[in-house]
Scaffold this motif. Structure first.
Motif: not given
Lengths: 327, 529
Positions: A237-242
């Motif tokens: 998730e975090r990877y996609i967000m950033v």
């Protein structure tokens, strides 16, 4: 080849716009009524002696005797050579000295605040955009909308009244202590201490816009197909967000940031007045009120120059970041 | 972080410990200081130079009407008021150790002649023919015309050191960054945020200066300056403070005295119909309730003015036998006079005579909030009689320009009072000042001009009283403008660190920060032990 053409094209526009800005800069102040000698002394209200006005007129040398064209040629020549003449308002102090005394303060205070506000606002915006369906995201949205709605002058006064006057945590005015002569490290501390309240005011005033810009960009990027794909791939998730969303969403924010950096030179008039901060914004305001042509022209010259330069640089940075622009 | 707080607390502590008797004052609220100590240019630092660092030959105390010998120990009129001889004080030193002599005085006057931009006091325009050196400590000024008010101009000439200023190419463009003066104070430290002055140990009158140092912080607006005053950081502030009465109740050491400043008038454009008619102007004088303007518009901070505009302290110049001509607020008389001038209310309720309707724009400078309030009240009051005054705040530059170009009907404006009522009458009524100067309505009258010239030809009190009486009759019979109130000289002071301030009980000086008044005031202060 295409890249070169793009650069040449941008540079050409830069020069043309700068020339127009300089022309407008020359014409506008001359459309104002009254004469500078009277305006300079206007700050003394009904305590002005006509003899003083008369002496001031002689000192300023009545410009009306010269025709506008030769004034304009002189003006362009002086601007290019960096000779801005003597300020009317601070007569007989040279304009360059007035600028030297005010530009560093403005760059420090407004520059730092703009960068901090951009960073903080962008992070919050990414977060708010990502969590747009959650309570935290909505709360941030409401928060930034209300921040934008607060009248900024009033906010500055309230902050100063509460934290400066009532609680006495911070100094009431000036850029450093006026009660003793400081040097070295203690001066640096004093400068930081005095900059806290004005800086908070500036950050709070612009934070809302940064959050909103970033959030809205995030929301529109998040509805794109490649995000769905990334989610389907099972990426973190975090990877996609950033790396997927924010990276694409930040482009318009970067442009806006570049432009605001360009406007840093123009100072922050209201903050400077409320906190008696020695910046350019206040000098410009005073210069306009007193028809101080030499000072107005010099400040506007620097503002136009820095805004246009910032735009130019942003054009190049953008071309570098976003291959679609290079076309 | 803890350490940071520790340092902060230390800083705050250091602030509270001050050395010697230090006085803090607000000279202006016009932003950061620029380094310019040329005493002939108005502005924050110019004011610091004028009085604290540079001095005049004589000091004209406008409150008491006295001339106080300063750099000149005595002065004498001669040759039927066509020359003045000044004996200079001996043993005075410039702050770099050079002796002060007649050469400096001659040089200063000659510089003002060569560079008219510096002649702010108007000594050459006022009729100076030549400056003569009699010996090293005697100077003679020769005038081309008789002008007994000439000393007031001399009192504005700050004497410059020849050995420094003679090397300056253009003194009218000289910022004088490291001032060398004869004054009581030396520039100690300059920054754009604060100026500090320290007492000059070799000052010729050092025994009478008990304030060791002066601190002048920069403020960019009324708000921050007012907070500093409310916070007890300032000993002397020449600023306006709304609802000051509340503040002085909270802080016992703070006091204020708003002395009579320049008088404010309702001016009519005397070149236009119907204002050429004295009866109509007189109607206005009876119609206006000035007490209300002072109480509400000026929130009680302005002082009332009598119809002949003679300030307190000069009551002996008031012509008692003319008091029957003094007007006062009296609506009945006003209505009678409007009728007498031939005005009747039309269908719209506005007074008219033929095709002239009493409906005008009332000009006032934009941003002068107290004055705008006064205009609103004036407009309300005059509406009761059928006179329509539309309050029109305009940009200050345009405001003065329109008066100068006679492009107005009625305007709220001021006249410079000057040092004495004689100066005031000259400013206010002399045709030379019509529209461009303090004679804003344009009162042009040969008899008036002749009388004003006569005042300058004599120094005899009884002769002057006769002339003044005739001028008062002209004022009362013609009402060139309607005097409303004296604008206040803003003055807030604190007795925390110093005592001996002037106030309404002890009005020994006008507390102005612009010139020599401030050093005279400081010499009356005693540090609180």
């Amino acid at each position: 080849m295409r890249g070169l053409k793009y650069v040449a094209n941008r540079l050409f526009f830069f020069v043309i716009t700068l020339f127009f800005a300089l022309t407008i800069n020359f014409v506008l102040p001359r459309l104002m009524p009254g004469d500078p000698a009277e305006r300079i002394l206007s700050r003394f209200g009904p305590n002005v002696d006509e003899k003083a006005i008369e002496a001031m007129r002689i000192a300023l040398g009545v410009e009306k005797d010269k025709n506008l064209l030769s004034q304009f040629v002189d003006y362009l020549k002086n601007t290019i050579t960096g000779n801005f003449g003597i300020s009317y308002l601070h007569y007989p102090v040279p304009v360059s000295q007035v600028l030297r005394n005010s530009i560093p303060w403005t760059l420090g205070l407004v520059g730092t605040s703009t960068i901090l506000s951009f960073l903080l606002g962008t992070f919050l915006g990414i977060y708010a955009g990502w969590n747009r369906d959650k309570l935290s995201g909505s709360a941030l949205l409401v928060f930034s909308l209300s921040l934008r709605a607060i009248p900024y002058f009033w906010l500055a006064m309230i902050i100063l009244y509460i934290f400066g006057y009532k609680l006495g945590w911070f100094p009431l005015s000036n850029a450093y202590s006026t009660t003793e002569i400081l040097t070295g490290f203690s001066l640096v501390l004093s400068v930081i201490y005095h900059a806290i309240l004005p800086s908070i005011t500036l950050i709070v005033a612009s934070l809302g816009s940064w959050i909103l810009t970033m959030r809205n960009n995030m929301v529109s990027v998040l509805s794109e197909d490649f995000i769905t794909l990334a989610e389907a791939k099972g990426l973190d998730e975090r990877y996609i967000m950033v790396h997927y969303a924010a990276r694409n969403a930040i482009l318009p924010s970067i442009t806006a940031f570049g432009i605001s950096l360009g406007f840093v030179v123009s100072g922050a008039l209201l903050t400077e007045i409320v906190y008696s901060y020695p910046g350019v914004g206040y000098q410009l305001y005073r210069a306009v009120l007193s028809q101080d042509f030499p000072l107005i022209q010099a400040i506007f010259f620097f503002i136009s120059l820095s805004v246009l330069l910032a735009n130019l640089i942003m054009d190049f940075v953008y071309a570098f970041l976003d291959p679609r622009v290079r076309g | 972080m803890k350490r940071f707080y520790a340092i902060l607390t230390l800083l705050v502590l250091m602030v509270t410990i001050s050395l010697g008797a230090e006085l803090s004052m607000i000279i202006s609220v016009t932003g950061p200081f620029q380094r310019n100590f040329n005493p002939y240019f108005a502005g924050a630092t110019g004011y610091v130079a004028a009085g604290f660092i540079y001095e005049t030959l004589i000091y004209a105390n406008t409150k008491t009407g006295d001339f106080v010998p300063w750099l000149a120990s005595e002065f004498k009129w001669g040759a039927g008021y066509k020359e003045i001889t000044f004996k200079l004080r001996r043993g005075v030193k410039w702050s770099d150790g050079t002796s002060f002599t007649a050469d400096d005085v001659i040089f200063t006057f000659e510089t003002l002649k060569k560079f008219p931009a510096l002649d702010v006091p108007g000594v050459w325009k006022g009729g100076l023919a030549e400056v003569v050196k009699v010996d090293d400590y005697t100077v003679k000024l020769k005038l081309s015309t008789v002008n007994t008010l000439y000393l007031y101009s001399v009192a504005g000439v700050y004497i410059l050191p020849k050995h420094i200023w003679s090397k300056v190419e253009d003194p009218s463009k000289f910022t004088n960054e490291n001032p060398v003066g004869t004054g009581a104070y030396l520039l100690d430290n300059f920054s754009t945020q604060v100026i500090t002055l320290k007492k000059n140990p070799n000052y010729w009158n050092a025994a009478n200066v008990k304030v060791d140092s002066i601190r002048i912080p920069a403020f960019s607006g009324n708000e921050s300056a007012q907070l500093a005053v409310a916070n007890g950081e300032i000993d002397w502030a020449g600023i306006n403070f709304p609802q000051i009465e509340k503040l002085v109740q909270q802080r016992k050491e703070l006091n204020y005295w708003f002395a009579e400043g320049n008088p404010v008038f309702l001016f009519f454009n005397l070149a236009k119909d119907p204002f050429k008619d004295a009866t109509l102007r007189k109607a206005f004088a009876y119609a206006i309730n000035t007490d209300m303007l002072i109480k509400i518009g000026m929130t009680g901070y302005a002082a009332p003015v009598n119809p002949v505009v003679i300030k307190s302290g000069y009551e002996y110049l008031i012509s008692e036998d003319l008091k029957n001509l003094w007007w006062k607020y009296d609506p009945k008389t006003a209505e009678k006079l409007f009728a007498q001038a031939g005005f009747k209310k039309g269908k719209d309720g506005i007074l008219a005579k033929g095709n002239i309707k009493l409906s005008y724009e009332l000009l006032v400078p934009a941003g002068w909030t107290d004055w705008i309030a006064v205009c609103e009240l004036l407009s309300q009051q005059m509406a009761n009689y059928g006179v329509e005054l539309k309050v029109t705040p305009i940009d200050y530059g345009e405001y003065l320009q329109r008066i100068r170009n006679k492009n107005f009907d009625v305007v709220l404006s001021w006249s410079n009072y000057g040092a004495t009522p004689y100066n005031f009458y000259d400013n206010h009524l002399n045709s030379a000042n019509a529209y461009v100067g303090s004679n804003r309505g344009g009162w042009i009258d040969k008899t008036t001009d002749e009388l004003l010239a006569k005042i300058k030809e004599t120094a005899d009190i009884s002769a002057r009283k006769v002339i003044m009486s005739r001028l008062q009759r002209i004022l009362l019979e013609n009402v060139p403008a309607v005097p409303l109130y004296y604008n206040p000289v803003w003055f807030i002071y604190s007795t925390k660190n110093f005592t001996g301030w002037p106030n309404e009980k002890k009005p020994y000086v006008e507390p102005r920060i612009t010139g020599m008044d401030k050093i005279y005031l400081i010499m009356n202060l005693e540090p609180v032990k």
